[in-house]
Motif scaffolding. Structure first.
Motif, PDB file in Angstrom:
ATOM      1  N   ASP B  85      60.316  11.659  71.878  1.00 50.03           N
ATOM      2  CA  ASP B  85      59.693  10.808  70.856  1.00 50.03           C
ATOM      3  C   ASP B  85      59.457  11.594  69.561  1.00 50.03           C
ATOM      4  O   ASP B  85      59.591  12.823  69.532  1.00 50.03           O
ATOM      5  CB  ASP B  85      58.400  10.177  71.374  1.00 50.03           C
ATOM      6  CG  ASP B  85      57.404  11.216  71.844  1.00 50.03           C
ATOM      7  OD1 ASP B  85      57.151  12.184  71.104  1.00 50.03           O
ATOM      8  OD2 ASP B  85      56.885  11.065  72.967  1.00 50.03           O
ATOM      9  N   VAL B  86      59.098  10.844  68.514  1.00 50.72           N
ATOM     10  CA  VAL B  86      58.944  11.470  67.190  1.00 50.72           C
ATOM     11  C   VAL B  86      57.759  12.438  67.148  1.00 50.72           C
ATOM     12  O   VAL B  86      57.769  13.377  66.362  1.00 50.72           O
ATOM     13  CB  VAL B  86      58.823  10.425  66.046  1.00 50.72           C
ATOM     14  CG1 VAL B  86      60.152   9.741  65.795  1.00 50.72           C
ATOM     15  CG2 VAL B  86      57.735   9.424  66.317  1.00 50.72           C
ATOM     16  N   GLN B 103      69.200  14.103  73.107  1.00 48.62           N
ATOM     17  CA  GLN B 103      70.349  13.740  73.922  1.00 48.62           C
ATOM     18  C   GLN B 103      70.065  12.549  74.818  1.00 48.62           C
ATOM     19  O   GLN B 103      70.389  11.421  74.474  1.00 48.62           O
ATOM     20  CB  GLN B 103      70.793  14.946  74.756  1.00 48.62           C
ATOM     21  CG  GLN B 103      72.052  14.668  75.532  1.00 48.62           C
ATOM     22  CD  GLN B 103      72.473  15.847  76.363  1.00 48.62           C
ATOM     23  OE1 GLN B 103      71.664  16.648  76.793  1.00 48.62           O
ATOM     24  NE2 GLN B 103      73.760  15.965  76.602  1.00 48.62           N
ATOM     25  N   THR B 104      69.418  12.806  75.959  1.00 45.16           N
ATOM     26  CA  THR B 104      69.209  11.732  76.927  1.00 45.16           C
ATOM     27  C   THR B 104      68.411  10.574  76.322  1.00 45.16           C
ATOM     28  O   THR B 104      68.779   9.407  76.480  1.00 45.16           O
ATOM     29  CB  THR B 104      68.501  12.286  78.182  1.00 45.16           C
ATOM     30  OG1 THR B 104      69.346  13.309  78.741  1.00 45.16           O
ATOM     31  CG2 THR B 104      68.274  11.206  79.209  1.00 45.16           C
ATOM     32  N   ARG B 109      67.816   5.085  74.416  1.00 41.58           N
ATOM     33  CA  ARG B 109      67.256   4.218  73.377  1.00 41.58           C
ATOM     34  C   ARG B 109      67.825   4.665  72.030  1.00 41.58           C
ATOM     35  O   ARG B 109      67.212   5.453  71.309  1.00 41.58           O
ATOM     36  CB  ARG B 109      65.736   4.328  73.380  1.00 41.58           C
ATOM     37  CG  ARG B 109      65.041   3.138  72.736  1.00 41.58           C
ATOM     38  CD  ARG B 109      63.544   3.187  72.948  1.00 41.58           C
ATOM     39  NE  ARG B 109      62.931   4.356  72.333  1.00 41.58           N
ATOM     40  CZ  ARG B 109      62.596   4.437  71.047  1.00 41.58           C
ATOM     41  NH1 ARG B 109      62.815   3.417  70.245  1.00 41.58           N
ATOM     42  NH2 ARG B 109      62.054   5.532  70.557  1.00 41.58           N
ATOM     43  N   PRO B 110      69.027   4.173  71.674  1.00 37.66           N
ATOM     44  CA  PRO B 110      69.719   4.649  70.464  1.00 37.66           C
ATOM     45  C   PRO B 110      68.892   4.502  69.183  1.00 37.66           C
ATOM     46  O   PRO B 110      69.067   5.283  68.247  1.00 37.66           O
ATOM     47  CB  PRO B 110      70.973   3.782  70.414  1.00 37.66           C
ATOM     48  CG  PRO B 110      71.220   3.400  71.840  1.00 37.66           C
ATOM     49  CD  PRO B 110      69.859   3.241  72.453  1.00 37.66           C
ATOM     50  N   PHE B 112      66.071   5.429  68.683  1.00 34.96           N
ATOM     51  CA  PHE B 112      65.316   6.673  68.527  1.00 34.96           C
ATOM     52  C   PHE B 112      65.954   7.551  67.439  1.00 34.96           C
ATOM     53  O   PHE B 112      65.250   8.201  66.659  1.00 34.96           O
ATOM     54  CB  PHE B 112      65.272   7.406  69.880  1.00 34.96           C
ATOM     55  CG  PHE B 112      64.547   8.716  69.859  1.00 34.96           C
ATOM     56  CD1 PHE B 112      63.389   8.905  69.109  1.00 34.96           C
ATOM     57  CD2 PHE B 112      65.007   9.779  70.633  1.00 34.96           C
ATOM     58  CE1 PHE B 112      62.707  10.125  69.117  1.00 34.96           C
ATOM     59  CE2 PHE B 112      64.347  11.000  70.641  1.00 34.96           C
ATOM     60  CZ  PHE B 112      63.193  11.170  69.873  1.00 34.96           C
ATOM     61  N   ILE B 113      67.288   7.569  67.375  1.00 37.69           N
ATOM     62  CA  ILE B 113      67.988   8.382  66.366  1.00 37.69           C
ATOM     63  C   ILE B 113      67.564   7.933  64.973  1.00 37.69           C
ATOM     64  O   ILE B 113      67.210   8.738  64.111  1.00 37.69           O
ATOM     65  CB  ILE B 113      69.525   8.251  66.503  1.00 37.69           C
ATOM     66  CG1 ILE B 113      69.991   8.692  67.893  1.00 37.69           C
ATOM     67  CG2 ILE B 113      70.239   9.064  65.411  1.00 37.69           C
ATOM     68  CD1 ILE B 113      71.467   8.412  68.162  1.00 37.69           C
ATOM     69  N   THR B 114      67.592   6.627  64.765  1.00 37.45           N
ATOM     70  CA  THR B 114      67.249   6.066  63.458  1.00 37.45           C
ATOM     71  C   THR B 114      65.793   6.352  63.100  1.00 37.45           C
ATOM     72  O   THR B 114      65.488   6.730  61.977  1.00 37.45           O
ATOM     73  CB  THR B 114      67.487   4.541  63.460  1.00 37.45           C
ATOM     74  OG1 THR B 114      68.735   4.302  64.108  1.00 37.45           O
ATOM     75  CG2 THR B 114      67.518   3.979  62.056  1.00 37.45           C
ATOM     76  N   GLU B 115      64.906   6.156  64.080  1.00 37.55           N
ATOM     77  CA  GLU B 115      63.482   6.406  63.826  1.00 37.55           C
ATOM     78  C   GLU B 115      63.266   7.863  63.410  1.00 37.55           C
ATOM     79  O   GLU B 115      62.559   8.157  62.442  1.00 37.55           O
ATOM     80  CB  GLU B 115      62.657   6.151  65.096  1.00 37.55           C
ATOM     81  CG  GLU B 115      62.523   4.688  65.456  1.00 37.55           C
ATOM     82  CD  GLU B 115      62.009   4.505  66.884  1.00 37.55           C
ATOM     83  OE1 GLU B 115      61.435   5.460  67.454  1.00 37.55           O
ATOM     84  OE2 GLU B 115      62.193   3.399  67.431  1.00 37.55           O
ATOM     85  N   ALA B 116      63.887   8.776  64.144  1.00 36.73           N
ATOM     86  CA  ALA B 116      63.713  10.200  63.878  1.00 36.73           C
ATOM     87  C   ALA B 116      64.297  10.562  62.514  1.00 36.73           C
ATOM     88  O   ALA B 116      63.683  11.293  61.731  1.00 36.73           O
ATOM     89  CB  ALA B 116      64.377  11.021  64.978  1.00 36.73           C
TER      90      ALA B 116
END
Lengths: 213, 251
Positions: B85-86, B103-104, B109-110, B112-116
């Motif tokens: 998580d962030v 990674q996992t 939860r793809p 997550f990339i955008t949020e980060a």
């Protein structure tokens, strides 16, 4: 004392660690007063222009930065800390500090973006802070670059498919697109140059005060 | 010209650097901070720490390691392993890491990339992909240290990660990892050709010629390796000299 500009989002830790290694005292500045009283200012920015400018304005640090730089306080802008010196950023349309005329634009290149990694700085203009920088590889991570209207402020260029401005220097103001705090010994060398330059400027200013009638 | 990066990888567990084959058979290699500083002095361009236990109760050890590294190492370093998580990202970046590798959690939860990327910027979000060749064409994405298969195609997932805000892809070939027989060149080239963001190739380095191959034929922007550096067979300086002599631009 060197003030590190803290607008709440930038990671100041690595610059502070680098100054610690050089045995230079630094203070995290979060107020306009702290900037006004600083002997020198380092502005290490990361992220996007608009939120950084909003945060600076929220803390009333934008005006204090402009005043300090205009007064001749030695200043080193790093990455976004260089870009914000200009008038406007195409990244998110943000109005920036406008200390230097020109814009911040996306690098128009056929090469990969973001420009991440080590690249050399060439065509280095003579300035105490950029001494020894010619031909050195420094660490970059960015997609936007500065486009100064007045080319005489350019103090270094780098090629990523096309040449772009990787350093500017005008009197006591220096800005670099790369991260000296992440560029190994070459980077520590540039930070050391800045510290020595700031000390000399302070000594000179003190002497000028004494010689007043 | 942008130079090719050589990145020693430090797999850490319980505050020590370890190395395994096919993600198993761990051997102790040394103290992470001492090794990080030595690599930096020898000319490494960047470092990666992977917490291979990724156990939440070990996080304090990892954060402490990051803080100590940041005080004495002045090249960029990435930290990865079980980041979910962030808040964890914030903790690691504040401790002094330049980038985090996810990674996992990104596979599960793809978004997550955008949020980060939105909070910290793409420049500090590395998406790690472990890929294994399928019997037919293509490569399949695995998670959980290579133990769990997914339904994702490696090239498709790399493109998706880029679109969602990843700043770089750390691409490990499960087939090649630990073999020292060279990187998976077709995999690396296929991914590098499919995306705009930099690709860090990982898995299989046994000789500087393997790094040369993946940085030219494989079209990788950076080469990550562990054993060839840790075991002293090819120090960083010798590896870089070899690369320079073979026309690969390095620092």
């Amino acid at each position: 004392m060197i003030a590190l500009v803290d607008y709440g989002a930038g990671n100041l830790r690595s610059v502070r660690n680098a100054l610690d290694t050089l045995e230079v005292e630094s203070v995290i500045a979060t107020t306009p007063q702290e900037l006004a009283g600083a002997d020198a200012i380092v502005f290490p920015g990361v992220g996007a222009a608009a939120p950084a400018m909003a945060a600076l304005r929220g803390r009333r640090m934008d005006r204090a930065l402009i005043d300090a730089i205009r007064r001749g306080t030695p200043f080193l802008g790093i990455c976004l800390g260089l870009q914000l010196l200009f008038e406007r950023s195409a990244e998110d349309g943000a109005t920036c500090l406008g200390i230097l005329s020109g814009t911040v634009d996306r690098l128009e290149t056929a090469e990969k973006l973001p420009h991440v990694g080590w690249n050399t700085v060439d065509a280095v203009a003579p300035h105490p802070v950029t001494a020894g920088l010619e031909g050195k590889a420094m660490y970059f991570t960015h997609s936007y670059v500065v486009a100064p209207q007045d080319r005489s402020v350019v103090a270094g260029q780098t090629i990523h498919g096309v040449p772009f401005v990787s350093a500017v220097a005008v009197d006591t103001l220096v800005g670099v697109q790369f991260h000296p705090e992440r560029s190994g010994s070459a980077g520590l060398g540039l930070l050391g140059n800045f510290v020595r330059f700031a000390n000399q400027e302070r000594a000179r200013a003190a002497q000028a005060d004494h010689s007043l009638p | 010209m942008l130079l090719k990066r050589i990145i020693p990888c430090l797999d850490v567990a319980g505050g020590r650097v370890v190395k395994g084959i096919h993600f198993r058979q761990l051997r102790d290699q040394g103290d992470p901070v001492v090794m990080a500083r030595a690599y930096s002095d020898q000319g490494a361009d960047e470092l990666v720490f992977l917490d291979i236990e990724a156990a939440p109760q070990q996080r304090a050890t990892l954060v402490d390691l990051v803080e100590r590294t940041a005080r004495s190492v002045f090249i960029p370093f990435t930290v990865g392993g079980g980041i979910r998580d962030v808040d964890e990202i914030r903790t690691l970046l504040r401790a002094g890491a330049d980038k985090v590798s996810i990674q996992t959690a990104a596979v599960q939860r793809p978004a997550f990339i955008t949020e980060a990327a939105r909070v910290y910027g793409s420049q500090c979000i590395v998406v790690a992909i472990d890929a294994k060749r399928e019997t037919d064409a293509g490569w399949r994405v695995y998670t959980h240290g290579g133990r769990q298969v997914t339904d994702l195609d490696a090239i498709g997932w790399a493109k998706d990660a880029e679109r969602r805000g990843a700043g770089e892809i750390l691409l490990t070939s499960i087939d090649a990892d630990g073999t020292q027989n060279g990187y998976d060149l077709p995999l690396t080239r296929a991914v590098a050709n499919a995306i705009q963001i930099p690709v860090i190739a990982s898995g299989g380095a046994g000789h500087p010629k393997d790094l040369a191959a993946v940085l030219t034929e494989g079209r990788a922007d950076a080469a990550l390796a562990a054993s060839i550096f840790h075991e002293g067979a090819f120090p960083i300086a010798d590896t870089k000299r070899y690369l320079r002599e073979h026309g690969v631009p390095v620092r």
